[in-house]
Scaffold this active site. Structure first.
Site, PDB file in Angstrom:
ATOM      1  N   CYS A 147      -4.624  10.302   6.449  1.00 14.58           N
ATOM      2  CA  CYS A 147      -3.968  11.454   7.052  1.00 14.58           C
ATOM      3  C   CYS A 147      -2.463  11.430   6.753  1.00 14.58           C
ATOM      4  CB  CYS A 147      -4.225  11.414   8.555  1.00 14.58           C
ATOM      5  SG  CYS A 147      -3.092  12.375   9.556  1.00 14.58           S
ATOM      6  N   GLU A 148      -1.946  12.540   6.283  1.00 16.89           N
ATOM      7  CA  GLU A 148      -0.523  12.568   5.937  1.00 16.89           C
ATOM      8  C   GLU A 148       0.385  12.659   7.167  1.00 16.89           C
ATOM      9  OE1 GLU A 148       0.389  17.259   5.017  1.00 16.89           O
ATOM     10  OE2 GLU A 148      -0.407  16.031   3.385  1.00 16.89           O
ATOM     11  N   HIS A 149      -0.197  12.885   8.327  1.00 19.57           N
ATOM     12  CA  HIS A 149       0.617  12.987   9.544  1.00 19.57           C
ATOM     13  C   HIS A 149       0.840  11.634  10.215  1.00 19.57           C
ATOM     14  CE1 HIS A 149      -1.225  17.244   9.612  1.00 19.57           C
ATOM     15  NE2 HIS A 149      -0.063  17.271   8.995  1.00 19.57           N
ATOM     16  N   HIS A 150      -0.172  10.757  10.181  1.00 18.48           N
ATOM     17  CA  HIS A 150      -0.054   9.457  10.833  1.00 18.48           C
ATOM     18  C   HIS A 150      -0.284   8.288   9.879  1.00 18.48           C
ATOM     19  CE1 HIS A 150      -1.294  12.330  14.043  1.00 18.48           C
ATOM     20  NE2 HIS A 150      -0.310  11.731  14.693  1.00 18.48           N
TER      21      HIS A 150
ATOM     22  N   GLN B 212      -7.518  17.143   5.463  1.00 18.10           N
ATOM     23  CA  GLN B 212      -8.874  17.444   4.995  1.00 18.10           C
ATOM     24  C   GLN B 212      -8.960  18.863   4.455  1.00 18.10           C
ATOM     25  OE1 GLN B 212     -11.993  16.268   7.710  1.00 18.10           O
ATOM     26  NE2 GLN B 212     -13.438  17.731   6.862  1.00 18.10           N
TER      27      GLN B 212
ATOM     28  N   CYS C 253      -6.928   8.927  13.278  1.00 17.20           N
ATOM     29  CA  CYS C 253      -5.783   9.377  14.072  1.00 17.20           C
ATOM     30  C   CYS C 253      -6.250  10.106  15.326  1.00 17.20           C
ATOM     31  CB  CYS C 253      -4.847  10.260  13.247  1.00 17.20           C
ATOM     32  SG  CYS C 253      -5.626  11.745  12.579  1.00 17.20           S
TER      33      CYS C 253
ATOM     34  N   HIS D  27     -11.660  11.152  11.624  1.00 18.34           N
ATOM     35  CA  HIS D  27     -10.241  10.851  11.476  1.00 18.34           C
ATOM     36  C   HIS D  27      -9.834   9.805  12.504  1.00 18.34           C
ATOM     37  CE1 HIS D  27      -9.071  14.447   8.891  1.00 18.34           C
ATOM     38  NE2 HIS D  27     -10.349  14.668   9.192  1.00 18.34           N
TER      39      HIS D  27
END
Length: 203
Positions: free
Chosen positions: A93-96, A134, A164, A162
C-alpha cells in the site's frame, strides 16, 4: 495526460538514493520505533531490508510492453475469451507501506493472436511489485493489455486483503477488497461480463 500516465511519468523522474542512504534510513526508523540499531540482532537489519526492498519493489524496473511483446498467431482461429485466474500477488500500500495480497484474474479477447500465459502473470507482478493502490493496479494491468495487444476487450478482477486495514486502524482481519475493470467487448456486453464472472467463480 491521464492520472495513470502522470503517475508513471513521476516515477520515471524519481531519483533513487544510494544503497548506503537507504540503509541509513532503516537505522533511523529502527531508532524511531524505540530500539537500538547497534544491538547485535539489528546490526545486519538495514542491509537485509535494503536487499528485501530491491526484490519487493522490482516492478519499477520492469517494462510491461516488453513482457507482452510476443504474440502467437497460430491459434486455429480461436477468438473467444482467454482467462488466467488465481494469479497470486503481493504488493504494498502506498499510503502505509504495508503489504496487501490476493489474487488477480485477467481475461481478454485475442485479436490476431494470443500472448504466452506466463506473460500475464509477469505483467501482474510488474505492477504489484511497486507502491500501489489496488484501484490503480487494476487499471494499469487493463491499460497495459489494451496498449500492447490491441485486444477486443479486457476484463480484470483483483481481490485482496490489506494489512493496513487488518493489522492496524480498524483491525478487521479477513476483509476482502474487490476491484474490476472492463474494456471493449466486456464493457459493452453484459453477457460477456456475466461469462467472465462465471469463469472466475468456476460455476
Amino acid at each position: 495526460m491521464d492520472a495513470i500516465a502522470d503517475t508513471e511519468d513521476r516515477r520515471d523522474k524519481a531519483v533513487r538514493p544510494s544503497r548506503e542512504e537507504a540503509e541509513a534510513a532503516v537505522k533511523t526508523l529502527i531508532a524511531w520505533a524505540g530500539d537500538d540499531p547497534a544491538r547485535e540482532g539489528l546490526l545486519e537489519t538495514p542491509a537485509r531490508v535494503a536487499r528485501a526492498y530491491a526484490e519487493l519493489f522490482s516492478g519499477y524496473d520492469g517494462d510491461p510492453q516488453l513482457v507482452l511483446d510476443r504474440v502467437f498467431e497460430d491459434v486455429a482461429g480461436y477468438a473467444d475469451p482467454v482467462l488466467v485466474k488465481d494469479i497470486a500477488f503481493h504488493s504494498h500500500c502506498e499510503h502505509h507501506m504495508l503489504p496487501f495480497y490476493g489474487k488477480a484474474h485477467v481475461a481478454y479477447f485475442p485479436e490476431g493472436g494470443v500472448v504466452g500465459l506466463s506473460k500475464i502473470a509477469r505483467l501482474v507482478d510488474i505492477y504489484a511489485r511497486r507502491l500501489q493502490t489496488q484501484e490503480t493496479m487494476t487499471a494499469q494491468i487493463a491499460d497495459a493489455m489494451e496498449s500492447a495487444l490491441g485486444t477486443g476487450g479486457v476484463a480484470i478482477m483483483i481481490e485482496a486483503e490489506h494489512l493496513c486495514m487488518s493489522m492496524r486502524g480498524i483491525a478487521k482481519a479477513g476483509a476482502q477488497t474487490i476491484t474490476s475493470r472492463f474494456t471493449g467487448a466486456f464493457k459493452d456486453n453484459a453477457t460477456e461480463q456475466a461469462r467472465f464472472w462465471t469463469m472466475v467463480r468456476g460455476r
